[in-house]
Design a protein around this motif. Sequence first.
Motif, PDB file in Angstrom:
ATOM      1  N   TYR A 216      24.066  34.178 -34.959  1.00 14.56           N
ATOM      2  CA  TYR A 216      24.597  35.142 -33.994  1.00 14.56           C
ATOM      3  C   TYR A 216      23.530  36.194 -33.705  1.00 14.56           C
ATOM      4  O   TYR A 216      22.862  36.682 -34.616  1.00 14.56           O
ATOM      5  N   ASP A 217      23.389  36.573 -32.415  1.00 11.01           N
ATOM      6  CA  ASP A 217      22.450  37.645 -32.070  1.00 11.01           C
ATOM      7  C   ASP A 217      23.078  39.000 -32.373  1.00 11.01           C
ATOM      8  O   ASP A 217      24.231  39.078 -32.810  1.00 11.01           O
ATOM      9  N   LYS A 218      22.334  40.065 -32.136  1.00 11.04           N
ATOM     10  CA  LYS A 218      22.839  41.406 -32.481  1.00 11.04           C
ATOM     11  C   LYS A 218      24.020  41.839 -31.617  1.00 11.04           C
ATOM     12  O   LYS A 218      24.695  42.807 -31.927  1.00 11.04           O
ATOM     13  N   SER A 219      24.316  41.081 -30.545  1.00 10.14           N
ATOM     14  CA  SER A 219      25.489  41.359 -29.709  1.00 10.14           C
ATOM     15  C   SER A 219      26.722  40.578 -30.175  1.00 10.14           C
ATOM     16  O   SER A 219      27.732  40.528 -29.477  1.00 10.14           O
ATOM     17  N   ASN A 220      26.616  39.932 -31.335  1.00  4.12           N
ATOM     18  CA  ASN A 220      27.702  39.126 -31.913  1.00  4.12           C
ATOM     19  C   ASN A 220      28.021  37.876 -31.107  1.00  4.12           C
ATOM     20  O   ASN A 220      29.137  37.363 -31.172  1.00  4.12           O
ATOM     21  N   SER A 221      27.045  37.362 -30.358  1.00  2.25           N
ATOM     22  CA  SER A 221      27.226  36.110 -29.628  1.00  2.25           C
ATOM     23  C   SER A 221      26.603  34.970 -30.429  1.00  2.25           C
ATOM     24  O   SER A 221      25.451  35.079 -30.877  1.00  2.25           O
ATOM     25  N   LYS A 222      27.360  33.889 -30.622  1.00  2.00           N
ATOM     26  CA  LYS A 222      26.799  32.730 -31.315  1.00  2.00           C
ATOM     27  C   LYS A 222      25.823  32.050 -30.369  1.00  2.00           C
ATOM     28  O   LYS A 222      26.205  31.604 -29.294  1.00  2.00           O
ATOM     29  N   VAL A 223      24.549  31.978 -30.763  1.00  2.00           N
ATOM     30  CA  VAL A 223      23.523  31.446 -29.872  1.00  2.00           C
ATOM     31  C   VAL A 223      23.035  30.066 -30.282  1.00  2.00           C
ATOM     32  O   VAL A 223      22.485  29.344 -29.452  1.00  2.00           O
ATOM     33  N   TRP A 224      23.183  29.691 -31.547  1.00  2.00           N
ATOM     34  CA  TRP A 224      22.900  28.311 -31.925  1.00  2.00           C
ATOM     35  C   TRP A 224      23.603  27.930 -33.212  1.00  2.00           C
ATOM     36  O   TRP A 224      24.016  28.784 -33.991  1.00  2.00           O
TER      37      TRP A 224
ATOM     38  N   SER B 207      22.727  17.731 -36.646  1.00  2.00           N
ATOM     39  CA  SER B 207      22.993  17.963 -35.229  1.00  2.00           C
ATOM     40  C   SER B 207      22.720  19.432 -34.934  1.00  2.00           C
ATOM     41  O   SER B 207      22.771  20.280 -35.832  1.00  2.00           O
ATOM     42  N   ALA B 208      22.422  19.712 -33.682  1.00  2.00           N
ATOM     43  CA  ALA B 208      22.122  21.082 -33.270  1.00  2.00           C
ATOM     44  C   ALA B 208      22.625  21.317 -31.857  1.00  2.00           C
ATOM     45  O   ALA B 208      22.661  20.400 -31.034  1.00  2.00           O
ATOM     46  N   SER B 209      23.037  22.552 -31.601  1.00  2.00           N
ATOM     47  CA  SER B 209      23.400  22.960 -30.245  1.00  2.00           C
ATOM     48  C   SER B 209      22.939  24.397 -30.050  1.00  2.00           C
ATOM     49  O   SER B 209      22.844  25.157 -31.011  1.00  2.00           O
TER      50      SER B 209
ATOM     51  N   ASN C 240      15.989  20.500 -41.421  1.00  2.59           N
ATOM     52  CA  ASN C 240      15.172  21.560 -40.830  1.00  2.59           C
ATOM     53  C   ASN C 240      15.347  21.550 -39.320  1.00  2.59           C
ATOM     54  O   ASN C 240      15.409  20.474 -38.713  1.00  2.59           O
ATOM     55  N   ALA C 241      15.420  22.736 -38.737  1.00  2.00           N
ATOM     56  CA  ALA C 241      15.504  22.857 -37.281  1.00  2.00           C
ATOM     57  C   ALA C 241      14.718  24.069 -36.830  1.00  2.00           C
ATOM     58  O   ALA C 241      14.599  25.059 -37.564  1.00  2.00           O
ATOM     59  N   THR C 242      14.189  23.976 -35.623  1.00  2.00           N
ATOM     60  CA  THR C 242      13.498  25.098 -34.997  1.00  2.00           C
ATOM     61  C   THR C 242      14.167  25.370 -33.658  1.00  2.00           C
ATOM     62  O   THR C 242      14.383  24.454 -32.864  1.00  2.00           O
ATOM     63  N   PHE C 243      14.494  26.644 -33.439  1.00  2.00           N
ATOM     64  CA  PHE C 243      15.115  27.079 -32.184  1.00  2.00           C
ATOM     65  C   PHE C 243      14.178  28.083 -31.530  1.00  2.00           C
ATOM     66  O   PHE C 243      13.517  28.869 -32.214  1.00  2.00           O
ATOM     67  N   ARG C 244      14.135  28.089 -30.187  1.00  2.65           N
ATOM     68  CA  ARG C 244      13.192  28.951 -29.477  1.00  2.65           C
ATOM     69  C   ARG C 244      13.861  29.632 -28.294  1.00  2.65           C
ATOM     70  O   ARG C 244      14.669  29.036 -27.580  1.00  2.65           O
ATOM     71  N   LEU C 245      13.495  30.908 -28.112  1.00  2.00           N
ATOM     72  CA  LEU C 245      13.919  31.686 -26.953  1.00  2.00           C
ATOM     73  C   LEU C 245      12.759  32.565 -26.529  1.00  2.00           C
ATOM     74  O   LEU C 245      12.256  33.375 -27.319  1.00  2.00           O
TER      75      LEU C 245
ATOM     76  N   GLY D 283       9.599  32.180 -26.231  1.00  2.65           N
ATOM     77  CA  GLY D 283       8.417  32.137 -27.090  1.00  2.65           C
ATOM     78  C   GLY D 283       8.653  32.561 -28.521  1.00  2.65           C
ATOM     79  O   GLY D 283       7.741  32.486 -29.346  1.00  2.65           O
ATOM     80  N   VAL D 284       9.837  33.044 -28.848  1.00  3.80           N
ATOM     81  CA  VAL D 284      10.162  33.447 -30.221  1.00  3.80           C
ATOM     82  C   VAL D 284      10.891  32.299 -30.902  1.00  3.80           C
ATOM     83  O   VAL D 284      11.865  31.771 -30.361  1.00  3.80           O
ATOM     84  N   SER D 285      10.404  31.898 -32.070  1.00  3.31           N
ATOM     85  CA  SER D 285      11.012  30.796 -32.807  1.00  3.31           C
ATOM     86  C   SER D 285      11.765  31.293 -34.027  1.00  3.31           C
ATOM     87  O   SER D 285      11.337  32.240 -34.690  1.00  3.31           O
ATOM     88  N   LYS D 286      12.872  30.645 -34.312  1.00  3.17           N
ATOM     89  CA  LYS D 286      13.641  30.871 -35.542  1.00  3.17           C
ATOM     90  C   LYS D 286      13.794  29.514 -36.199  1.00  3.17           C
ATOM     91  O   LYS D 286      14.103  28.526 -35.535  1.00  3.17           O
ATOM     92  N   LYS D 287      13.586  29.473 -37.506  1.00  8.97           N
ATOM     93  CA  LYS D 287      13.719  28.225 -38.246  1.00  8.97           C
ATOM     94  C   LYS D 287      14.927  28.302 -39.168  1.00  8.97           C
ATOM     95  O   LYS D 287      15.242  29.358 -39.707  1.00  8.97           O
ATOM     96  N   ALA D 288      15.572  27.167 -39.318  1.00  3.35           N
ATOM     97  CA  ALA D 288      16.693  27.064 -40.242  1.00  3.35           C
ATOM     98  C   ALA D 288      16.434  25.886 -41.169  1.00  3.35           C
ATOM     99  O   ALA D 288      16.041  24.814 -40.725  1.00  3.35           O
TER     100      ALA D 288
END
Length: 156
Positions: free
Chosen positions: A76-84, A107-109, A131-136, A138-143
Amino acid sequence: MSRRIIFMLTALLVIAISAVPCFGTTRTDSSVNTICYNDGSYAVVTTTTHVPLMTNVLNKATNSLTKSSSKTYDYYDKSNSKVWTFTVSGTFTYDGTTARAIRSSCSASANSGWECTKKTSKCSGATVTGNATFRLNGVSKKATIKLTCSANGSIS
């Protein structure tokens, strides 16, 4: 007299059959943890384990028990929206002495402009790792998600 005996035996049989649980039926156990990040975002991690109601579902070829589990990482982002969301699932065998991961999947969404650029899962010993990588922008977040089965079937 014989009708009464047949009726009583039939009634006992119906009661006995209805007391036996169905094969293949499972109970689901879940646990939830929250991870807070410095930027105000957070993740909710849910672990779900599927436990057969017939507690000893025995694999006759290996004399072992089988259990499946999944772990979902909702970001969830800082606005409390689930983004992935990233989910890893695994199937394990265990026999009281050893445990082994025999199947993995993931699986990922993604929403709100985020995209999943990579996702993998693998089995190693008694552990399933995803392992997954998400991008927005140019900023990446790994899980990274791990599921481990103990020799007695406990999933962590």
